[in-house]
Design a protein around this motif. Structure first.
Motif, short mmCIF file in Angstrom:
data_model
loop_
_atom_site.label_atom_id
_atom_site.label_comp_id
_atom_site.label_asym_id
_atom_site.label_seq_id
_atom_site.Cartn_x
_atom_site.Cartn_y
_atom_site.Cartn_z
N PHE A 3 0.83 -1.20 0.00
CA PHE A 3 0.00 0.00 0.00
C PHE A 3 0.87 1.25 0.00
O PHE A 3 0.58 2.21 -0.71
CB PHE A 3 -0.95 0.02 1.21
N THR A 6 2.28 1.85 -3.46
CA THR A 6 1.20 2.30 -4.35
C THR A 6 0.82 3.75 -4.04
O THR A 6 0.62 4.56 -4.96
CB THR A 6 -0.04 1.39 -4.19
N ALA A 7 0.75 4.09 -2.76
CA ALA A 7 0.41 5.46 -2.36
C ALA A 7 1.50 6.43 -2.82
O ALA A 7 1.19 7.54 -3.28
CB ALA A 7 0.22 5.53 -0.85
N GLN A 56 -5.33 3.78 6.78
CA GLN A 56 -5.19 3.38 5.39
C GLN A 56 -6.47 3.59 4.58
O GLN A 56 -6.43 4.07 3.45
CB GLN A 56 -4.77 1.90 5.30
N GLN A 60 -6.71 6.00 1.33
CA GLN A 60 -7.09 5.41 0.04
C GLN A 60 -8.26 6.18 -0.57
O GLN A 60 -8.26 6.46 -1.77
CB GLN A 60 -7.45 3.93 0.21
N LYS A 61 -9.24 6.56 0.24
CA LYS A 61 -10.38 7.34 -0.26
C LYS A 61 -9.91 8.69 -0.79
O LYS A 61 -10.40 9.16 -1.82
CB LYS A 61 -11.41 7.55 0.84
N ASN A 64 -8.11 8.19 -4.10
CA ASN A 64 -9.08 7.84 -5.15
C ASN A 64 -9.96 9.03 -5.55
O ASN A 64 -10.70 8.95 -6.52
CB ASN A 64 -9.99 6.70 -4.70
#
Length: 95
Positions: A3, A6-7, A56, A60-61, A64
């Motif tokens: 994660f 990716t972030a 997390q 993630q929100k 996105n």
């Protein structure tokens, strides 16, 4: 890819054309830290001028585009420590 990795990729895309004069640390609870300096985001535990603390799911929100950082702060899903102006500049990356 983890994660955090990716972030970092997503943050580096958003950082194109932006440069932070001060540093920001994204502290993701129970996951790790991302350090933003200049126009680069890397996985690091280095201390920063401003810290943005979240979990997390919330981060993630935000990545996105489903949640604005200011709303996350208002709802208590994200906290700021240190230099608030630098944290506000981080939030401006998301609209």
């Amino acid at each position: 890819m983890t994660f955090l990795e990716t972030a970092c990729v997503a943050l580096n895309e958003r950082l194109k054309g932006h440069t932070f004069e001060k540093t920001v640390s994204l502290r993701i609870k129970e996951v790790g830290n991302i350090f933003i300096s200049g126009s680069d985001a890397v996985v690091s535990d280095e201390r920063a001028d401003s810290a943005v603390i979240s979990d997390q799911v919330t981060l993630q929100k935000i990545l996105n585009g489903d949640l604005h950082p200011m709303k996350a702060i208002l709802f208590g899903k994200m906290k700021i420590a240190g230099d608030a102006k630098t944290a506000a500049k981080f939030g401006s990356l998301f609209g």
